[in-house]
Design an enzyme around this catalytic site. Structure first.
Site, PDB file in Angstrom:
ATOM      1  N   GLY A  43      58.954 110.375  59.331  1.00 16.97           N
ATOM      2  CA  GLY A  43      58.889 111.460  58.539  1.00 16.97           C
ATOM      3  C   GLY A  43      60.491 111.726  57.476  1.00 16.97           C
ATOM      4  O   GLY A  43      60.363 112.062  56.493  1.00 16.97           O
ATOM      5  N   THR A 216      50.319  97.531  52.596  1.00 23.61           N
ATOM      6  CA  THR A 216      51.695  97.183  52.302  1.00 23.61           C
ATOM      7  C   THR A 216      51.774  95.855  53.009  1.00 23.61           C
ATOM      8  O   THR A 216      51.094  95.466  54.120  1.00 23.61           O
ATOM      9  CB  THR A 216      52.815  97.762  52.532  1.00 23.61           C
ATOM     10  OG1 THR A 216      52.796  97.929  54.257  1.00 23.61           O
ATOM     11  CG2 THR A 216      52.969  99.412  52.040  1.00 23.61           C
ATOM     12  N   LEU A 217      52.481  94.818  52.144  1.00 22.66           N
ATOM     13  CA  LEU A 217      52.119  93.431  52.698  1.00 22.66           C
ATOM     14  C   LEU A 217      53.481  92.764  52.813  1.00 22.66           C
ATOM     15  O   LEU A 217      53.647  91.505  52.590  1.00 22.66           O
ATOM     16  CB  LEU A 217      51.344  92.480  51.582  1.00 22.66           C
ATOM     17  CG  LEU A 217      49.856  92.882  51.478  1.00 22.66           C
ATOM     18  CD1 LEU A 217      49.274  92.454  50.280  1.00 22.66           C
ATOM     19  CD2 LEU A 217      49.007  93.094  52.731  1.00 22.66           C
ATOM     20  N   ASP A 243      67.302  93.733  56.613  1.00 18.92           N
ATOM     21  CA  ASP A 243      66.990  94.510  57.868  1.00 18.92           C
ATOM     22  C   ASP A 243      65.726  95.066  57.239  1.00 18.92           C
ATOM     23  O   ASP A 243      65.664  96.235  56.205  1.00 18.92           O
ATOM     24  CB  ASP A 243      68.123  95.671  57.902  1.00 18.92           C
ATOM     25  CG  ASP A 243      67.596  96.593  59.236  1.00 18.92           C
ATOM     26  OD1 ASP A 243      66.427  96.401  59.597  1.00 18.92           O
ATOM     27  OD2 ASP A 243      68.289  97.375  59.388  1.00 18.92           O
ATOM     28  N   ASP A 249      58.559 103.018  55.001  1.00 21.83           N
ATOM     29  CA  ASP A 249      58.922 104.491  54.865  1.00 21.83           C
ATOM     30  C   ASP A 249      59.537 104.861  53.342  1.00 21.83           C
ATOM     31  O   ASP A 249      59.065 105.778  52.814  1.00 21.83           O
ATOM     32  CB  ASP A 249      60.075 104.977  55.747  1.00 21.83           C
ATOM     33  CG  ASP A 249      59.457 105.101  57.521  1.00 21.83           C
ATOM     34  OD1 ASP A 249      58.324 105.004  57.486  1.00 21.83           O
ATOM     35  OD2 ASP A 249      60.161 104.848  58.121  1.00 21.83           O
ATOM     36  N   ALA A 279      65.228  98.437  49.683  1.00 20.76           N
ATOM     37  CA  ALA A 279      65.787  98.841  51.148  1.00 20.76           C
ATOM     38  C   ALA A 279      66.041  97.926  52.205  1.00 20.76           C
ATOM     39  O   ALA A 279      66.751  97.877  52.976  1.00 20.76           O
ATOM     40  CB  ALA A 279      64.391  99.689  51.607  1.00 20.76           C
ATOM     41  N   ARG A 282      69.580  96.246  52.621  1.00 19.74           N
ATOM     42  CA  ARG A 282      70.430  96.911  53.186  1.00 19.74           C
ATOM     43  C   ARG A 282      70.081  97.133  54.694  1.00 19.74           C
ATOM     44  O   ARG A 282      69.172  97.595  55.003  1.00 19.74           O
ATOM     45  CB  ARG A 282      70.983  98.222  52.541  1.00 19.74           C
ATOM     46  CG  ARG A 282      71.391  97.982  51.138  1.00 19.74           C
ATOM     47  CD  ARG A 282      71.584  99.503  50.394  1.00 19.74           C
ATOM     48  NE  ARG A 282      71.040  99.229  49.063  1.00 19.74           N
ATOM     49  CZ  ARG A 282      71.469 100.696  48.466  1.00 19.74           C
ATOM     50  NH1 ARG A 282      71.479 101.770  49.078  1.00 19.74           N
ATOM     51  NH2 ARG A 282      71.040 100.570  46.947  1.00 19.74           N
TER      52      ARG A 282
HETATM   53  P1  ADP Z   1      56.171  98.109  57.270  1.00 20.35           P
HETATM   54  O1  ADP Z   1      57.537  97.916  57.384  1.00 20.35           O
HETATM   55  O2  ADP Z   1      55.594  99.471  57.205  1.00 20.35           O
HETATM   56  O3  ADP Z   1      55.318  97.032  57.777  1.00 20.35           O
HETATM   57  P2  ADP Z   1      56.003  96.483  54.676  1.00 20.35           P
HETATM   58  O4  ADP Z   1      56.908  95.375  55.444  1.00 20.35           O
HETATM   59  O5  ADP Z   1      54.859  96.022  54.382  1.00 20.35           O
HETATM   60  O6  ADP Z   1      55.943  97.911  55.435  1.00 20.35           O
HETATM   61  O7  ADP Z   1      57.065  96.935  53.499  1.00 20.35           O
HETATM   62  C1  ADP Z   1      56.730  97.925  52.688  1.00 20.35           C
HETATM   63  C2  ADP Z   1      56.785  97.540  51.365  1.00 20.35           C
HETATM   64  O8  ADP Z   1      58.348  96.948  51.020  1.00 20.35           O
HETATM   65  C3  ADP Z   1      56.140  96.128  50.764  1.00 20.35           C
HETATM   66  O9  ADP Z   1      54.866  96.446  50.347  1.00 20.35           O
HETATM   67  C4  ADP Z   1      56.893  95.829  49.850  1.00 20.35           C
HETATM   68  O10 ADP Z   1      56.615  96.162  48.732  1.00 20.35           O
HETATM   69  C5  ADP Z   1      58.431  95.826  50.092  1.00 20.35           C
HETATM   70  N1  ADP Z   1      58.812  94.919  50.969  1.00 20.35           N
HETATM   71  C6  ADP Z   1      59.075  94.862  52.286  1.00 20.35           C
HETATM   72  N2  ADP Z   1      59.518  93.649  52.579  1.00 20.35           N
HETATM   73  C7  ADP Z   1      59.967  93.222  51.521  1.00 20.35           C
HETATM   74  C8  ADP Z   1      60.660  91.767  51.386  1.00 20.35           C
HETATM   75  N3  ADP Z   1      61.024  90.844  52.332  1.00 20.35           N
HETATM   76  N4  ADP Z   1      60.937  91.475  49.897  1.00 20.35           N
HETATM   77  C9  ADP Z   1      60.315  92.155  49.235  1.00 20.35           C
HETATM   78  N5  ADP Z   1      59.831  93.311  49.040  1.00 20.35           N
HETATM   79  C10 ADP Z   1      59.791  93.833  50.322  1.00 20.35           C
END
Ligand code: ADP
Length: 307
Positions: A43, A216-217, A243, A249, A279, A282
């Site tokens: 949150g 999200t993927l 990381d 989030d 994100a 970092r």
């Molecule tokens: P969660 O941590 O909830 O499993 P995700 O890993 O799917 O969520 O990450 C959320 C979003 O952040 C993804 O849909 C993507 O847009 C972005 N993201 C996450 N990991 C990467 C990465 N290695 N490279 C580029 N974008 C990323």
């Protein structure tokens, strides 16, 4: 466009993070790096993202202990420009998450909810929710608070749920939902299917219960699916993952901020994806949330046609 108003209802945790060479198996002890203590919790992370990376007028509704961890979180939220005046201090320890991060950026997390079990939507919180354009919640707080928050929104305001961590959703949550945001694992849990299923088929199954779904993927970006419209894949920016804590989030907070100022869901997902990608470059959760200028610059670069 003026900044939309977002209320994030959810958890706040202090993250205790250790870098590990690999994740330990059950019963195994391994040595890791130095302990880091940083502000987190789905949150609070999403509120920081909505305010700092999404530029929304953001209020956090949550509960903190009367302890140093609570002070750390209040400072982080306020530092990002989040309104904290309806946050409650309660007689339980501030929520704590134990996180291990492996060299490839994968993490494992165990949460002690503490004060998060006492999040409630009282008079002051209800008033703020009633003035919001988007109410964003997750599932690290009592479901009763999630249902109350959704019910307190004004007609026309959106209820966005990040259904994480996975749990079964009662009908009263499904009925209120406008936009569901999940990763592939959570999507599979909700439909009772396998994670190996194509995201498109998971989304199609979820659209039977909610009119808009975002899956999200990770490094593959995200999938936006709405009833009666072809699903859209939003590719991710290519970045070096340091990381992944808080990527989801950051994504959710920026998505909510964009929706609050009237941006359509696919465009909101592009902005959110750019923020999520930044994100992961970092360390930390709230500390890793980029500022709005960096997010719009990356999103613009991604949507520019390549020669
Ligand atoms: P969660 O941590 O909830 O499993 P995700 O890993 O799917 O969520 O990450 C959320 C979003 O952040 C993804 O849909 C993507 O847009 C972005 N993201 C996450 N990991 C990467 C990465 N290695 N490279 C580029 N974008 C990323």
């Amino acid at each position: 466009m003026s900044a939309g108003r977002v209320v994030v209802v959810g958890s706040a945790n202090v993250d205790l993070v250790i870098d590990v060479p690999r994740h330990p198996a059950g019963g195994e002890t391994i040595l890791g790096g130095d302990l880091r203590r940083t502000p987190g919790g789905k949150g609070a992370n999403q509120a920081v993202a909505a305010a700092r990376a999404g530029g929304a007028d953001t209020t956090f509704v949550g509960a903190l202990g009367r302890d140093e961890s609570g002070d750390l979180l209040l400072g982080s939220l306020a530092g990002a420009g989040v309104r904290t005046d309806v946050v409650e201090r309660v007689d339980s320890p501030t929520g704590t998450a134990l996180i291990t991060v492996s060299p490839d950026g994968e993490n494992t997390i165990v949460v002690a909810p503490g004060a998060n079990s006492h999040v409630r939507v009282g008079t002051a919180q209800t008033e703020r929710i009633a003035a919001a354009d988007v109410v964003l919640a997750q599932l690290e707080i009592p479901l009763g608070a999630v249902v109350a928050a959704a019910g307190a929104r004004r007609a026309g305001a959106l209820f966005v749920l990040n259904a994480a961590p996975s749990r079964e959703l009662p009908d009263e949550v499904w009925e209120q939902l406008d936009v569901l945001v999940v990763n592939e694992h959570e999507a599979a849990d909700l439909v009772g299917g396998s994670t190996s299923a194509e995201p498109e088929s998971l989304a199609a199954a979820l659209l039977a219960r909610v009119s808009a779904v975002v899956i999200t993927l990770g490094a593959l970006g995200s999938l936006v699916a709405e009833r009666d419209v072809p699903a859209v894949r939003v590719p991710a920016a290519q970045v070096e993952a340091v990381d992944t804590t808080g990527a989801g989030d950051t994504y959710c907070g920026v998505l909510a901020a964009a929706l609050a100022r009237g941006v359509d869901l696919a465009e909101a997902a592009r902005l959110a994806g750019a923020a999520g990608a930044l994100a992961v470059t970092r360390p930390g959760a709230q500390d890793a949330v980029p500022d709005a200028g960096a997010v719009t610059a990356l999103a613009a670069a991604l949507s520019r046609p390549k020669n």
